[in-house]
Design an enzyme around this catalytic site. Structure first.
Site, PDB file in Angstrom:
ATOM      1  N   ASP A  20       0.828  -1.213   0.000  1.00  0.00           N
ATOM      2  CA  ASP A  20       0.000   0.000   0.000  1.00  0.00           C
ATOM      3  C   ASP A  20       0.862   1.263   0.000  1.00  0.00           C
ATOM      4  O   ASP A  20       2.008   1.256   0.451  1.00  0.00           O
ATOM      5  CB  ASP A  20      -0.912  -0.022   1.237  1.00  0.00           C
ATOM      6  CG  ASP A  20      -2.067   0.965   1.097  1.00  0.00           C
ATOM      7  OD1 ASP A  20      -2.437   1.313  -0.035  1.00  0.00           O
ATOM      8  OD2 ASP A  20      -2.597   1.398   2.149  1.00  0.00           O
ATOM      9  N   ASN A  68     -11.032  -2.521  -5.259  1.00  0.00           N
ATOM     10  CA  ASN A  68     -10.280  -1.504  -6.012  1.00  0.00           C
ATOM     11  C   ASN A  68     -10.911  -1.153  -7.368  1.00  0.00           C
ATOM     12  O   ASN A  68     -10.532  -0.158  -7.993  1.00  0.00           O
ATOM     13  CB  ASN A  68      -8.817  -1.918  -6.214  1.00  0.00           C
ATOM     14  CG  ASN A  68      -7.965  -1.834  -4.957  1.00  0.00           C
ATOM     15  OD1 ASN A  68      -7.022  -2.610  -4.759  1.00  0.00           O
ATOM     16  ND2 ASN A  68      -8.263  -0.883  -4.063  1.00  0.00           N
TER      17      ASN A  68
HETATM   18  C1  IPE Z   1      -5.369  -2.598  -0.047  1.00  0.00           C
HETATM   19  O1  IPE Z   1      -5.110  -1.259  -0.171  1.00  0.00           O
HETATM   20  C2  IPE Z   1      -5.306  -3.262  -1.386  1.00  0.00           C
HETATM   21  C3  IPE Z   1      -3.994  -3.351  -1.976  1.00  0.00           C
HETATM   22  C4  IPE Z   1      -2.883  -2.948  -1.465  1.00  0.00           C
HETATM   23  C5  IPE Z   1      -3.948  -3.972  -3.266  1.00  0.00           C
HETATM   24  P1  IPE Z   1      -6.272  -0.169  -0.309  1.00  0.00           P
HETATM   25  O2  IPE Z   1      -5.603   1.107  -0.501  1.00  0.00           O
HETATM   26  O3  IPE Z   1      -7.242  -0.603  -1.350  1.00  0.00           O
HETATM   27  O4  IPE Z   1      -6.989  -0.284   1.104  1.00  0.00           O
HETATM   28  P2  IPE Z   1      -7.829   0.784   1.905  1.00  0.00           P
HETATM   29  O5  IPE Z   1      -8.821   1.394   0.946  1.00  0.00           O
HETATM   30  O6  IPE Z   1      -6.863   1.792   2.427  1.00  0.00           O
HETATM   31  O7  IPE Z   1      -8.462   0.007   3.009  1.00  0.00           O
HETATM   32  C1  IPE Z   2      -1.681   0.298  -3.263  1.00  0.00           C
HETATM   33  O1  IPE Z   2      -1.477   1.663  -3.290  1.00  0.00           O
HETATM   34  C2  IPE Z   2      -1.946  -0.271  -4.638  1.00  0.00           C
HETATM   35  C3  IPE Z   2      -3.356  -0.594  -4.882  1.00  0.00           C
HETATM   36  C4  IPE Z   2      -4.296  -0.600  -4.005  1.00  0.00           C
HETATM   37  C5  IPE Z   2      -3.704  -0.934  -6.243  1.00  0.00           C
HETATM   38  P1  IPE Z   2      -2.660   2.709  -3.270  1.00  0.00           P
HETATM   39  O2  IPE Z   2      -3.033   3.002  -4.675  1.00  0.00           O
HETATM   40  O3  IPE Z   2      -3.771   2.249  -2.417  1.00  0.00           O
HETATM   41  O4  IPE Z   2      -1.941   3.961  -2.626  1.00  0.00           O
HETATM   42  P2  IPE Z   2      -2.515   4.918  -1.509  1.00  0.00           P
HETATM   43  O5  IPE Z   2      -2.929   4.060  -0.362  1.00  0.00           O
HETATM   44  O6  IPE Z   2      -3.673   5.628  -2.126  1.00  0.00           O
HETATM   45  O7  IPE Z   2      -1.383   5.802  -1.180  1.00  0.00           O
HETATM   46 MG    MG Z   3      -4.147   2.432  -0.418  1.00  0.00          MG
END
Ligand code: IPE
Ligand code: IPE
Ligand code: MG
Length: 243
Positions: A20, A68
């Site tokens: 993340d 997502n």
């Molecule tokens: C979890 O991260 C999913 C991945 C890292 C692929 P998210 O960014 O989707 O999670 P939330 O929304 O902060 O819970």
């Molecule tokens: C994790 O990074 C990757 C996916 C969930 C696809 P994020 O895209 O959630 O990055 P933040 O949490 O918004 O910084």
């Molecule tokens: Mg995230």
């Protein structure tokens, strides 16, 4: 996995990572979120290499959750393309390093071209046994449990299984990776203290480690820090420490 193989208790056999922080990493630099995803995808090879070097046997990476899809189409499309690119560029390395590669999640709902490539790489690497890499794409822990329940219900309905037979061990066989051990350690980068629908069943006794470091910045030194802490922990699994 080869049952009977003995690994050091202090190194996790199975490491899971919630990758993340890509978006925030990019934002901090005044870049589009997709730039964070691009650098994030490139991290995978580096971290897998370090894991192999350290004696970890299974690595499960959360790349795209079922939830997502709620992101802007542009970002989602970019990620789907990146997964395709990953498969194209990494397949030879995965073979060279004898890595058994799998995608966990609802693969059937992914774009056709991506699905085709996933199948190709999974077929090609299926006999590799030196390392196991699971990439979670369109993955949800609740969905995985529901998928298992659906299969088991069908077996019950067709009288192939008696409900009396259903216990925790039995249930495990219908999850996405029935042959692999559960994660010993779960790392979340990006600083949030939540599991966001990742491996809900499998983390019953997993040790957690959260780092504020964003995934694109995650390096050997950060992994090292998590592993040192893990090695100090006493895992009791509900029992008490032996006198
Ligand atoms: C979890 O991260 C999913 C991945 C890292 C692929 P998210 O960014 O989707 O999670 P939330 O929304 O902060 O819970
Ligand atoms: C994790 O990074 C990757 C996916 C969930 C696809 P994020 O895209 O959630 O990055 P933040 O949490 O918004 O910084
Ligand atoms: Mg995230």
């Amino acid at each position: 996995m080869n049952e009977g193989t003995v690994f050091s208790e202090k190194i996790p056999t199975h490491l899971a990572i919630i990758m993340d922080g890509n978006g925030r990493w990019a934002k901090q630099r005044g870049l589009p979120r997709t730039e964070g995803h691009r650098v994030g995808m490139e991290k995978i090879r580096e971290i897998m290499d370090i894991c192999q070097k350290k004696g970890i046997k299974v690595l499960t990476l959360y790349a795209f959750s079922k939830q997502n899809w709620n992101r802007p189409k542009r970002e989602v499309n970019f990620l789907m393309k990146k997964f395709e690119n990953y498969l194209d560029t990494e397949v030879d390395t995965l073979m060279e390093k004898r890595v058994n590669f799998r995608v966990i999640g609802r693969v059937k709902e992914l774009p056709f071209n991506l699905r085709k490539k996933i199948k190709k790489v999974m077929d090609k690497t299926k006999n590799n046994r030196d390392f196991f890499l699971n990439l979670a794409i369109n993955y949800g822990g609740q969905e995985e449990i529901v998928d298992a329940v659906k299969i088991i219900s069908r077996l019950v309905k067709e009288s192939k299984v008696s409900p009396r037979k259903i216990d925790v061990e039995f249930f495990k066989r219908y999850l996405y990776t029935p042959d692999l051990p559960y994660p010993d350690l779960l790392i979340r980068t990006g600083g949030e203290f939540r599991v966001s629908n990742f491996l809900l069943w499998q983390i019953a006794y997993t040790e957690f480690w959260v780092t504020k470091v964003f995934w694109p910045d995650f390096k050997e030194e950060h992994l090292e820090e998590a592993l040192i802490d893990f090695a100090k922990r006493e895992r009791r699994f509900g029992a008490i420490k032996e006198e």
